[in-house]
Write a protein that holds these residues in place. Structure first.
Motif: not given
Length: 232
Positions: A76-79, A101-104
């Motif tokens: 969902l963050v990637w989309e 961290d995953i957003a970074k």
């Protein structure tokens, strides 16, 4: 309450209560050795021997999201590529660091905001709080959410506080979320569906003109079960 009413909602979180140690502790086996002898391989227990939920962690911080939920939120963050991720209920703080961290890693410029009425349980070291903001707020005092007014869109708004949820969601819809933003209710929908199904259906129906359920993510894990909503 009729479907169009905006009266104060009964807090369905009263049907369930939680209380756990916010500190991450590696699993301890009390009924078997960790190193099992291979000459007794066939006799080895097949269960874990400990609560799998309590072992989920990110960089040594407890993370109350199981692997299926982590995978769904990663996608969902990637989309959505949110500029702001808001989580109600900081607890140990592991998921805030994980989101940051995953957003970074995805190359996103994302600010992570954690709200809790008791930040004393947060275990995030001061040196690990880059792009993470912590604010004291009370779900029973919606004025305490005014700190979110400058949040940059797109927004992922995640309710993991389990308190006054539908009044919080009403505030978010009317004061914060714009089309394409998300409001996610973790954990509670299965409990409400079991113990208060009529109220749950009635409350959700009051948002029929403002939110839709995203069926790509709404059935990905028990924690997100029918609780992923997009601002329409």
């Amino acid at each position: 309450m009729d479907n169009g009413s905006k009266e104060k909602y009964l807090d369905l979180n009263l049907f369930r209560g939680l209380g756990e140690d916010p500190v991450y502790h590696p699993p301890v086996l009390t009924d078997r050795p960790r190193d099992w002898p291979l000459d007794k391989w066939a006799e080895a227990p097949r269960d874990l021997g400990y609560s799998d939920f309590s072992r989920y962690q990110w960089r040594g911080l407890r993370m109350l999201k199981d692997p299926e939920t982590q995978a769904a939120l990663h996608d969902l963050v990637w989309e959505v590529r949110p500029r702001t991720i808001i989580e109600l209920g900081v607890y140990g703080g592991g998921s805030l660091v994980w989101f940051r961290d995953i957003a970074k890693l995805m190359g996103l410029d994302t600010r992570v905001i954690g709200l809790d009425r008791n930040l004393s349980r947060c275990q995030i070291p001061a040196e690990e709080r880059e792009n993470i903001s912590l604010h004291e707020a009370d779900c029973d005092d919606l004025a305490s959410f005014e700190v979110l007014r400058d949040a940059v869109h797109p927004i992922l708004f995640i309710d993991d506080a389990h308190a006054n949820t539908f009044n919080v969601m009403r505030w978010a819809v009317e004061n914060l979320l714009t089309p394409g933003d998300y409001f996610i209710i973790e954990d509670m929908i299965p409990y409400w569906s079991r113990y208060a199904p009529k109220l749950l259906s009635q409350y959700l129906a009051t948002f029929r003109d403002e939110l839709t359920m995203d069926m790509v993510y709404a059935n990905t894990s028990p924690q997100l079960d029918r609780g992923v909503f997009r601002r329409s």
